[in-house]
Design a protein around this motif. Structure first.
Motif, PDB file in Angstrom:
ATOM      1  N   GLY A  14      32.302  29.820  46.524  1.00 57.76           N
ATOM      2  CA  GLY A  14      33.688  29.363  46.552  1.00 57.76           C
ATOM      3  C   GLY A  14      34.610  30.018  45.545  1.00 57.76           C
ATOM      4  N   GLN A  15      34.114  30.965  44.757  1.00 56.43           N
ATOM      5  CA  GLN A  15      34.936  31.665  43.764  1.00 56.43           C
ATOM      6  C   GLN A  15      35.100  33.124  44.188  1.00 56.43           C
ATOM      7  OE1 GLN A  15      36.446  30.505  40.685  1.00 56.43           O
ATOM      8  NE2 GLN A  15      37.449  32.427  41.159  1.00 56.43           N
ATOM      9  N   VAL A  19      35.161  43.045  41.698  1.00 54.31           N
ATOM     10  CA  VAL A  19      34.264  43.883  40.913  1.00 54.31           C
ATOM     11  C   VAL A  19      35.127  44.717  39.975  1.00 54.31           C
ATOM     12  CG1 VAL A  19      32.402  45.568  40.973  1.00 54.31           C
ATOM     13  CG2 VAL A  19      32.618  43.888  42.820  1.00 54.31           C
ATOM     14  N   ALA A  20      34.995  44.468  38.680  1.00 52.11           N
ATOM     15  CA  ALA A  20      35.955  44.963  37.690  1.00 52.11           C
ATOM     16  C   ALA A  20      35.848  46.443  37.368  1.00 52.11           C
ATOM     17  CB  ALA A  20      35.816  44.155  36.396  1.00 52.11           C
ATOM     18  N   ASP A  21      34.699  47.056  37.612  1.00 53.56           N
ATOM     19  CA  ASP A  21      34.524  48.436  37.159  1.00 53.56           C
ATOM     20  C   ASP A  21      34.701  49.491  38.240  1.00 53.56           C
ATOM     21  OD1 ASP A  21      32.149  47.563  38.356  1.00 53.56           O
ATOM     22  OD2 ASP A  21      30.847  48.675  36.976  1.00 53.56           O
ATOM     23  N   ILE A  22      35.074  49.070  39.467  1.00 55.99           N
ATOM     24  CA  ILE A  22      35.239  50.045  40.554  1.00 55.99           C
ATOM     25  C   ILE A  22      36.461  49.748  41.405  1.00 55.99           C
ATOM     26  CG2 ILE A  22      32.782  50.606  40.743  1.00 55.99           C
ATOM     27  CD1 ILE A  22      32.738  48.781  43.294  1.00 55.99           C
ATOM     28  N   ASN A  23      36.820  50.735  42.202  1.00 57.46           N
ATOM     29  CA  ASN A  23      37.807  50.588  43.258  1.00 57.46           C
ATOM     30  C   ASN A  23      37.200  51.228  44.500  1.00 57.46           C
ATOM     31  OD1 ASN A  23      40.444  50.072  44.456  1.00 57.46           O
ATOM     32  ND2 ASN A  23      40.651  52.295  44.453  1.00 57.46           N
ATOM     33  N   THR A  24      37.286  50.531  45.624  1.00 58.34           N
ATOM     34  CA  THR A  24      36.775  51.064  46.886  1.00 58.34           C
ATOM     35  C   THR A  24      37.926  51.199  47.883  1.00 58.34           C
ATOM     36  OG1 THR A  24      36.209  48.861  47.717  1.00 58.34           O
ATOM     37  CG2 THR A  24      34.475  50.084  46.557  1.00 58.34           C
ATOM     38  N   PRO A  25      37.752  52.006  48.911  1.00 52.80           N
ATOM     39  CA  PRO A  25      38.798  52.170  49.927  1.00 52.80           C
ATOM     40  C   PRO A  25      39.134  50.840  50.598  1.00 52.80           C
ATOM     41  CG  PRO A  25      37.102  53.845  50.165  1.00 52.80           C
ATOM     42  CD  PRO A  25      36.586  52.854  49.182  1.00 52.80           C
ATOM     43  N   GLU A  26      40.382  50.715  50.990  1.00 51.99           N
ATOM     44  CA  GLU A  26      40.869  49.496  51.637  1.00 51.99           C
ATOM     45  C   GLU A  26      40.384  49.419  53.085  1.00 51.99           C
ATOM     46  OE1 GLU A  26      42.563  47.056  50.034  1.00 51.99           O
ATOM     47  OE2 GLU A  26      42.191  48.307  48.281  1.00 51.99           O
ATOM     48  N   ILE A  27      40.099  48.202  53.514  1.00 59.18           N
ATOM     49  CA  ILE A  27      39.768  47.999  54.930  1.00 59.18           C
ATOM     50  C   ILE A  27      40.799  47.119  55.630  1.00 59.18           C
ATOM     51  CG2 ILE A  27      37.301  48.400  54.627  1.00 59.18           C
ATOM     52  CD1 ILE A  27      36.900  45.349  54.773  1.00 59.18           C
ATOM     53  N   GLY A  61      36.526  42.124  29.423  1.00 62.00           N
ATOM     54  CA  GLY A  61      37.983  42.078  29.290  1.00 62.00           C
ATOM     55  C   GLY A  61      38.548  40.798  29.866  1.00 62.00           C
ATOM     56  N   ARG A  62      39.610  40.945  30.656  1.00 62.85           N
ATOM     57  CA  ARG A  62      40.293  39.777  31.216  1.00 62.85           C
ATOM     58  C   ARG A  62      39.371  38.951  32.103  1.00 62.85           C
ATOM     59  NH1 ARG A  62      45.220  41.275  34.546  1.00 62.85           N
ATOM     60  NH2 ARG A  62      43.674  42.601  35.498  1.00 62.85           N
ATOM     61  N   ASP A  63      39.642  37.641  32.149  1.00 62.14           N
ATOM     62  CA  ASP A  63      38.853  36.732  32.978  1.00 62.14           C
ATOM     63  C   ASP A  63      39.246  36.828  34.447  1.00 62.14           C
ATOM     64  OD1 ASP A  63      36.967  34.586  33.417  1.00 62.14           O
ATOM     65  OD2 ASP A  63      38.704  33.265  33.669  1.00 62.14           O
ATOM     66  N   GLY A  68      44.196  35.716  40.820  1.00 61.13           N
ATOM     67  CA  GLY A  68      43.285  34.609  40.540  1.00 61.13           C
ATOM     68  C   GLY A  68      41.822  34.919  40.800  1.00 61.13           C
ATOM     69  N   ARG A  69      41.520  36.183  41.085  1.00 64.13           N
ATOM     70  CA  ARG A  69      40.120  36.572  41.299  1.00 64.13           C
ATOM     71  C   ARG A  69      39.439  36.753  39.945  1.00 64.13           C
ATOM     72  NH1 ARG A  69      41.228  41.750  45.047  1.00 64.13           N
ATOM     73  NH2 ARG A  69      42.493  42.166  43.211  1.00 64.13           N
ATOM     74  N   LYS A  70      38.195  36.312  39.830  1.00 64.10           N
ATOM     75  CA  LYS A  70      37.418  36.548  38.623  1.00 64.10           C
ATOM     76  C   LYS A  70      37.092  38.033  38.529  1.00 64.10           C
ATOM     77  CE  LYS A  70      37.078  32.352  37.119  1.00 64.10           C
ATOM     78  NZ  LYS A  70      37.747  31.951  35.890  1.00 64.10           N
ATOM     79  N   LEU A  71      37.319  38.621  37.382  1.00 66.33           N
ATOM     80  CA  LEU A  71      37.009  40.029  37.151  1.00 66.33           C
ATOM     81  C   LEU A  71      35.631  40.125  36.513  1.00 66.33           C
ATOM     82  CD1 LEU A  71      40.459  41.141  35.735  1.00 66.33           C
ATOM     83  CD2 LEU A  71      39.527  41.657  38.004  1.00 66.33           C
ATOM     84  N   ARG A  72      34.683  40.696  37.228  1.00 65.33           N
ATOM     85  CA  ARG A  72      33.311  40.751  36.754  1.00 65.33           C
ATOM     86  C   ARG A  72      32.654  42.075  37.121  1.00 65.33           C
ATOM     87  NH1 ARG A  72      35.309  36.994  34.709  1.00 65.33           N
ATOM     88  NH2 ARG A  72      34.546  34.847  34.582  1.00 65.33           N
TER      89      ARG A  72
END
Length: 102
Positions: A14-15, A19-27, A61-63, A68-72
């Motif tokens: 439910g949260q 993923v804080a350390d990457i960027n992936t292509p948009e779908i 870093g930031r929470d 409002g997504r958790k950065l992990r």
């Protein structure tokens, strides 16, 4: 609710987690067919990696982000799952802005 949104976002119990350390292509709103295809591959691969067994979520870093997504950072055995996607060409390191995948 637990499910994959895309290669760098998923829901866990439910949260919503980014993923804080990457960027992936948009779908959801790709700029071209190449971005969509690579985004689909990144999404499938992240699902496969998450389903391979227990993982940890590490705060760096930031929470939360502005949505409002958790950065992990997603870790298994001391290794970032994001690094796996980077090595496979399905993600880039997150540097604060998105790449043009087209």
């Amino acid at each position: 609710m637990t499910c994959i949104v895309d290669g760098d976002t998923f829901w866990l119990d439910g949260q919503k987690v980014r993923v804080a350390d990457i960027n992936t292509p948009e779908i959801s709103r790709p700029r071209c067919a190449l971005e969509k295809a690579k985004g689909d591959k990144a999404t499938a691969r992240m699902m496969q990696l998450l389903n391979q067994g227990p993982f940890e979520l590490a705060r760096n870093g930031r929470d939360e982000d502005r949505h409002g997504r958790k950065l992990r950072i997603v870790m298994r055995g001391g290794q970032s799952l994001g690094d796996t996607l980077i090595q496979e060409g399905l993600a880039e390191p997150w540097i604060g802005r998105r790449k043009n995948w087209c």
